[in-house]
Scaffold this active site. Structure first.
Site, short mmCIF file in Angstrom:
data_model
loop_
_atom_site.label_atom_id
_atom_site.label_comp_id
_atom_site.label_asym_id
_atom_site.label_seq_id
_atom_site.Cartn_x
_atom_site.Cartn_y
_atom_site.Cartn_z
N ARG A 5 0.81 -1.22 0.00
CA ARG A 5 0.00 0.00 0.00
C ARG A 5 0.84 1.27 0.00
O ARG A 5 0.33 2.36 -0.24
CB ARG A 5 -0.96 0.00 1.20
CG ARG A 5 -2.21 -0.84 0.98
CD ARG A 5 -3.18 -0.69 2.11
NE ARG A 5 -2.83 -1.52 3.25
CZ ARG A 5 -3.44 -1.49 4.42
NH1 ARG A 5 -4.46 -0.65 4.61
NH2 ARG A 5 -3.07 -2.27 5.40
N ASN A 215 0.68 1.84 7.27
CA ASN A 215 0.40 0.97 6.12
C ASN A 215 0.29 1.74 4.81
O ASN A 215 0.16 1.13 3.76
CB ASN A 215 -0.88 0.18 6.36
CG ASN A 215 -0.71 -0.89 7.41
OD1 ASN A 215 0.17 -1.74 7.30
ND2 ASN A 215 -1.50 -0.84 8.46
#
Length: 429
Positions: A5, A215
């Site tokens: 990500r 993330n």
């Protein structure tokens, strides 16, 4: 993990906050606990990560089959160690040593087989939910993908951090199965294994804002701001004046003495130390420099690694300094470049003057003594020495050493032709 990500060729844990990779923040915190061992578990082909965490040992998790499998890979490096084992995550960089020490103390005081660190995020989506027994011990943890709608209403969540007794830990991990939506071996399922053995798992709550993970780039920026906010408060608590705190950016290792005054837009790169009573005016960038007491920097100055700025030195606007030492009361007030140089006490480096330190292959050093005047727009071709009390005339290109108290002039002779300019601008207009 690969950190897909992040949309990056760089491993996620090497992305920096305040100039230090995420994983190194966590290692720095872990080191403060003085553990007997620190082992990082990495995926195959993660040589950049291995280099970043040196000299700490690494264990390779050959197949990413879940957190319990990762811990098993780490335990292979521990031999017969039977002490407490704490599991941290490289993408949770803001957790504090005090939090981890309280975590460990709670675990030992309760004599638990394992203890989990819980948190209550504003939005629990994506986190495993924690369910406790009446005595506060852990009943179960349900991962988001395995939770039903009622279980998802629970706000108390698992941070992922855990401390476990090392004794019989390997055998307990072997009993964990992968019967779940992900088909992975969850470390949180250790509590089920321990419960079957009549061994309790403890729960202690931490601060969500310390336990947030990274993330995505957006979360990286969010944690950067959180780190900077904490650093700004720390600096002001230690006697530093920040004129506009939210516009000043610190590195993880910035050190500022009392009564420093930092103006808006200042950026501190790694390895900057300022003694007391230093003033830095707006929009300066500093890296790898020691600023000594009472020096005055900026605005719009750039000071690069290897530099030492002495007491009462003045560095003015649009001055760049690299790998140079300026002794007390020296001045470079504006529009100058000083690279690979030493400037003596009470010397003045004029507007537009430069040290010509690079010949296209090698860097060379310029040495300037005490009480030297370097005139405006002078070019000093290194290697060169200007001895004490010498004077370089404005506009000069100096290629040879200048003796003590001598005047050096290295420019073309001026030619003046009377009346040659008469009427030239009038003709154009």
């Amino acid at each position: 993990g690969k950190g897909t990500r992040m949309r990056s060729d760089i491993p996620k844990v090497l992305h920096p906050i305040a100039g230090l990779p995420l994983i190194n923040h966590v290692l720095k915190t872990a080191e403060a606990l003085s553990p007997r061992h620190i082992i990082t578990v990495i995926a195959p082909d993660m040589d950049p990560v291995k280099q970043a965490i040196s000299p700490h040992r690494t264990a390779v998790q050959k197949n990413q089959k879940g957190t319990a499998d990762a811990v098993k890979a780490g335990l292979e490096s521990l031999g017969d160690f039977a002490g407490d084992v704490m599991v941290l995550y490289a993408d949770v960089p803001l957790v504090q040593t005090t939090t981890l020490q309280a975590f460990l103390d709670h675990h030992r005081k309760g004599d638990f087989g394992a203890t989990v660190l819980a948190m209550a995020p504003p939005n629990p989506h994506g986190y495993g939910r924690i369910f406790q027994n009446q005595d506060g011990t852990l009943n179960r943890i349900v991962e988001e993908k395995d939770a039903n709608e009622d279980e998802k209403l629970v706000r108390l969540c698992n941070s992922g951090l855990m401390v476990m007794k090392g004794e019989n830990l390997r055998a307990s991990l072997e009993m964990i199965t992968n019967q779940n939506a992900q088909g992975e071996f969850y470390l949180v399922d250790l509590s089920k294994v321990l419960s079957a053995q009549k061994i309790a798992t403890g729960v202690i709550r931490g601060d969500y804002y310390e336990l947030r993970g990274v993330n995505s780039r957006a979360q990286l920026a969010e944690l950067e701001q959180a780190f900077q906010h904490k650093m700004r408060l720390k600096m002001m608590d230690h006697g530093v004046t920040l004129i506009d705190p939210n516009s000043v950016y610190f590195s993880f290792d910035t050190q500022l003495g009392t009564d420093c005054v930092i103006h808006p837009g200042v950026v501190f790169g790694p390895n900057v130390t300022c003694d007391s009573h230093v003033t830095i005016l707006p929009y300066c960038v500093l890296e790898g420099v020691h600023l000594k007491t009472q020096c005055h920097i900026g605005p719009f100055a750039r000071i690069r690694p290897g530099s030492v700025i002495g007491e009462h030195v003045k560095i003015g606007n649009f001055v760049e300094i690299k790998n140079a030492t300026l002794h007390p009361h020296a001045k470079a007030s504006h529009l100058a470049y000083i690279g690979d140089a030493e400037i003596g006490a009470f010397s003045n480096f004029g507007c537009g003057a430069i040290t010509v330190n690079y010949d296209g292959v090698n860097k060379h050093r310029t040495v300037i003594g005490d009480h030297v005047m370097v005139g405006s727009n002078a070019s000093l071709i290194a290697p060169i020495t200007l001895h004490d009390g010498s004077y370089v005339a404005a506009g000069s290109t100096i290629t040879d050493d200048v003796p003590q108290d001598a005047l050096a002039i290295g420019r073309a002779h001026q030619i003046t032709k009377p009346d040659k300019a008469k009427g030239r601008l009038k003709q154009k207009n």
